[in-house]
Design an enzyme around this catalytic site. Structure first.
Site, PDB file in Angstrom:
ATOM      1  N   CYS A 285      14.278  -3.882 -16.522  1.00 39.14           N
ATOM      2  CA  CYS A 285      14.585  -3.282 -15.211  1.00 39.14           C
ATOM      3  C   CYS A 285      15.766  -4.006 -14.578  1.00 39.14           C
ATOM      4  O   CYS A 285      16.658  -3.395 -13.981  1.00 39.14           O
ATOM      5  CB  CYS A 285      13.388  -3.368 -14.271  1.00 39.14           C
ATOM      6  SG  CYS A 285      11.974  -2.380 -14.764  1.00 39.14           S
TER       7      CYS A 285
ATOM      8  N   ASP B  15      -1.673  14.977   1.262  1.00 37.97           N
ATOM      9  CA  ASP B  15      -2.938  14.281   1.394  1.00 37.97           C
ATOM     10  C   ASP B  15      -3.906  15.262   2.053  1.00 37.97           C
ATOM     11  O   ASP B  15      -3.479  16.247   2.653  1.00 37.97           O
ATOM     12  CB  ASP B  15      -2.740  13.027   2.245  1.00 37.97           C
ATOM     13  CG  ASP B  15      -4.050  12.310   2.521  1.00 37.97           C
ATOM     14  OD1 ASP B  15      -4.825  12.125   1.577  1.00 37.97           O
ATOM     15  OD2 ASP B  15      -4.292  11.954   3.690  1.00 37.97           O
TER      16      ASP B  15
ATOM     17  N   ASP C 296      -1.526   5.880   2.695  1.00 33.83           N
ATOM     18  CA  ASP C 296      -0.472   6.781   2.211  1.00 33.83           C
ATOM     19  C   ASP C 296       0.900   6.112   2.201  1.00 33.83           C
ATOM     20  O   ASP C 296       1.863   6.696   1.722  1.00 33.83           O
ATOM     21  CB  ASP C 296      -0.398   8.038   3.100  1.00 33.83           C
ATOM     22  CG  ASP C 296      -1.624   8.927   2.968  1.00 33.83           C
ATOM     23  OD1 ASP C 296      -2.190   8.967   1.861  1.00 33.83           O
ATOM     24  OD2 ASP C 296      -2.016   9.544   3.965  1.00 33.83           O
TER      25      ASP C 296
END
Length: 812
Positions: free
Chosen positions: A22, A507, A703
């Site tokens: 990465c 959601d 969330d």
């Protein structure tokens, strides 16, 4: 000020770094960005240090790293927003930004022409006074802007239109006689003969000279004040073109008037009317443009107007009217009938109904009594309240909304960086074209005397103003209208990314449902009873903000039960809570949460209700069933998105039964239940790897991670602060229909920007050759400098008027 920009080292945090490969890919992506000379990425600290030169563009870096899958964010230093003076065209904005970036104290700078301000990131210990002095010398003075609760900066559209209007009216009154005397004689031969017989040539030209001189150095002095220094610095801009065009016409005409013998007979024409009309028409265009920009920015002023100037502070039983800036958290404030709430607070005593339409868009007033919250800017009904201030100044909901709208309006889309680079070289290129066209016509043209007309026309017709305004004025109007519709774009690239979204994932709890579930059943085991089970669950959930926790507490209160006292509390995001009761661990949450903790949970019949299971130590005590009604707008929101060809999915941590029930009722085909926050994030990442552009809509603490993972995170304004901070877009009212509205705003704003760019570039591509005399070479007419001035002024006005059409958008 030195024109060579030194190399700068900048530090960024880098997301999504998980391994050494990465790091290599992130370094390669950073190094590929124009202007980045070297890049070093540290896996342990998740940071990147890059060295840049003067061509570096922070927006290009942000776009490139998002595309590479390693989003970056600048670290260190401090943010500062400043007003920028003397900006009249896209070239000015580009030069002002270059001048700012040349300062060692400035790490990043983004200049917005429509708002006439800049957002800076300064190095630690930066001297703002030195920046102000340097920018004053550069010709673009800056001044720090105050926080949103303060008075708007003086350099705002509504303030600049007054002087521009007065300047235009003075110029028009002085130009009209010049225009009538010169053009009237061309159009009506009898009028020309009357002038010659009555006054003679020299007195008429002398009168035109006097009036035109007053126009140029009176109302038109702004062009010379800004344009001449820019020319002397070797950095010409739009004002410089006006100075050269109008000045050349005035100088030529003055020489013809006072020393005609030095001009050949074929060239003894005066163009005083052209010089005067050029200045007058451009002043008219700037006045109209300023008025239109003021309308485009009406959203901010409308929000600011919601805040009262004073409040009634209550101290020792006495009411005192004080300025809003004197209020502090904890102060007691009296709200009288019909008044506006001054700051956010909690009601101490009294009852009333408050109109919260500015916040939620709902026209029905909301009942308020002791313990309820009130929001700054909302309107009281007929009752009287005493409330305690919980947030003041920049911390109020209203101030945060204003700040979000300002940030969105100040955003720069990637295309703007390219436009700025084009406008930076546009004016010098126009000067070269004007010299070549005039010189060529003078040497080889059939009418050498027309060389001046051609040179002036090329200088005047060119308009980088329209190019520079094309993007920011559309963003200004679009995001302003979005705010009025309850949609706040917190991050700039969301405005562009949202138009490309192909999948919207919701959601469930609090997003598509009311988020106010109620306990519908209590099922204790033989080791417990309903009262004990409910008291234990309420005690464990007492410190939680989750909607299910609030429902359990409400049910306990309704039954007259006191939540059992617990000694400690720990929330496990997206799963449940743990607490200590009499030395034993109490676990309350989902089936998977308890099972992962080693509790044997017996099977239950699947159904639409959400189950909250309770265990004391390893002993299972039973479960509570809760149901959460759908929001009234949920079905309409899903239908609107499907009508736009967008795929809709449902991601929930709830059990399969209630999630499938909601999906069936709303017509959602792709459903994923029993997901932890990490599972949701992985699902969104998987969709993105498939090439889908994903928006996620949520409102809860759990969330935040998936909102950040999605291409566009859409948070409900009624949700937690963490979710709102993680979102790119905020729906103030919490209604899911706002998602379709946000997508419509994005789509129409980008289309409007494209229209403006096509016009701005097409206008110049089409008319500069005409002004240069190509049409005349083919036997057509010359482009009169007055018509060139009118076309140039109209181009900017048309761009702004086109952007203003966005203000007619309606909610989806």
């Amino acid at each position: 000020m030195p024109r060579d920009i030194q190399h700068k080292t900048r530090r960024y945090t880098v997301d999504n770094l998980t391994c050494g490969s990465c790091v290599s890919r992130a370094e390669a992506a950073l190094s590929a960005v124009p202007g980045v000379l070297s890049a070093e990425v540290n896996l342990a600290t998740r940071r990147a240090d890059i060295v840049t030169d003067e061509t570096f563009d922070a927006t290009a870096l942000d776009v490139a790293m998002r595309a590479a899958g390693y989003p970056v964010q600048a670290t260190g230093g401090r943010a500062l927003r400043v007003s920028v003076g003397n900006m009249t065209c896209g070239g000015c904005a580009s030069r002002a930004e270059t001048a700012l970036m040349a300062l060692p104290e400035v790490l990043e700078a983004q200049v917005n022409l429509a708002l006439k301000r800049a957002d800076l990131r300064l190095a630690d210990g930066a001297d703002v006074a030195r920046i102000e002095a340097a920018m004053e010398a550069a010709g673009y003075p800056v001044a720090p802007l105050d926080a949103p609760e303060a008075t708007p900066a003086p350099d705002t559209p509504e303030d600049e239109t007054g002087p521009l209007r007065r300047a235009f009216l003075w110029a028009a009154a002085l130009t009209l006689p010049v225009f009538v005397l010169e053009m009237g004689g061309h159009l009506i031969p009898a009028f020309h003969h009357w002038q010659m017989q009555t006054f003679g040539t020299f007195p008429l030209r002398l009168l035109q000279f006097v009036l035109t001189t007053i126009v140029l150095f009176g109302p038109g002095r702004v062009f010379f004040r800004l344009g001449v220094p820019a020319l002397l610095k070797g950095a010409p801009e739009m004002n410089s073109l006006v100075v050269l065009g109008a000045g050349a016409a005035w100088i030529w005409s003055s020489v013809v008037t006072f020393a005609p013998q030095v001009i050949p007979d074929t060239g003894r024409f005066v163009y005083f009317e052209a010089a005067a009309v050029i200045v007058t028409l451009i002043l008219l265009g700037r006045w109209l443009e300023g008025r239109a920009r003021g309308q485009a920015g009406a959203a901010i002023r409308g929000l600011m107007a919601l805040r009262p100037d004073t409040a009634l502070r209550v101290e020792q039983g006495q009411e005192t009217e004080v300025p809003l800036s004197d209020l502090r958290r904890g102060d007691l404030v009296r709200l009288k009938p019909g008044g506006r709430v001054a700051v956010d607070g909690e009601v101490i005593e009294g009852e009333t109904w408050i109109d919260e339409a500015m916040l939620t868009g709902e026209p029905v007033p909301v009942a308020k009594r002791a313990g309820d919250s009130v929001t700054a800017g909302t309107v009281n009904g007929t009752g009287t309240l005493l409330y305690r201030a919980t947030a003041v100044g920049a911390d109020t909901v209203l101030a945060r909304i204003v700040a979000m709208v300002e940030d969105a309006q100040a955003t720069r889309l990637p295309v703007q960086s390219l436009i700025n680079r084009v406008t930076a070289i546009f004016v010098p290129v126009v000067l070269v074209i004007a010299l070549l066209a005039a010189g060529g016509w003078l040497i080889w043209g059939p009418e050498p005397a027309k060389a001046l007309v051609i040179g002036v026309s090329v200088l005047i017709i060119a308009c980088p103003c329209a190019m520079g305004l094309a993007t920011p004025v559309s963003i200004l109007a679009g995001t302003g209208r979005a705010a009025e519709l309850g949609v706040l774009f917190r991050k700039g690239d969301a405005l562009q990314e949202l138009s490309r979204v192909t999948l919207v994932a919701f959601d469930k709890t609090g997003t598509l449902t009311e988020g106010r579930p109620a306990v519908t059943a209590i099922a204790p085991t033989s080791d417990s009873d309903e009262a004990t089970l409910l008291s234990l669950a309420a005690g464990a959930e007492a410190a939680s903000e989750h909607p299910l926790a609030r429902a359990i507490l409400a049910e306990a209160r309704a039954r007259g039960l006191s939540p059992l006292r617990v000694d400690s509390f720990e929330a496990v995001t997206g799963a449940g809570v743990k607490a200590i009761v009499e030395g034993e661990t109490l676990r309350v949450g989902s089936r998977s949460f308890l099972e992962a903790q080693g509790v044997a949970v017996p099977p239950t019949a699947p159904g639409p209700a959400t189950e909250v299971h309770v265990a004391r130590g390893a002993l299972y005590l039973g479960h509570l069933a809760l149901s959460d009604p759908l929001k009234p707008e949920a079905a309409r929101a899903i239908t609107a998105l499907k009508a736009r060809g967008v795929t809709v999915a449902l991601l929930s941590g709830d059990a399969e039964g209630p999630v499938q029930a909601v999906a069936r009722e709303l017509g959602i085909d792709e459903v994923h239940a029993r997901l932890s926050p990490a599972d949701k994030r992985e699902q969104v990442a998987a969709w993105r790897k498939q090439g889908l552009k994903v928006a996620f809509v949520g409102d809860g603490l759990n969330d935040a991670a998936v909102l950040a993972e999605a291409d566009v995170g859409i948070a409900l304004g009624t949700g937690t602060d963490v979710a709102i901070e993680a979102g790119d877009v905020v729906l103030v009212s919490g209604a899911p229909t706002g998602v379709a509205t946000a997508m419509e705003v994005s789509r129409r704003t980008l289309r409007n920007i494209a229209q403006n760019l096509v016009w701005a570039f097409g206008y110049n591509v089409a008319l500069i050759p005409v002004a240069a005399g190509l049409l005349a070479l083919a036997g057509g007419p010359f482009l009169n400098p007055m018509l060139a001035a009118g076309a140039m002024a109209a181009s900017s006005v048309l761009v702004v008027l086109n952007a203003l059409r966005l203000r007619r958008m309606e909610a989806a």
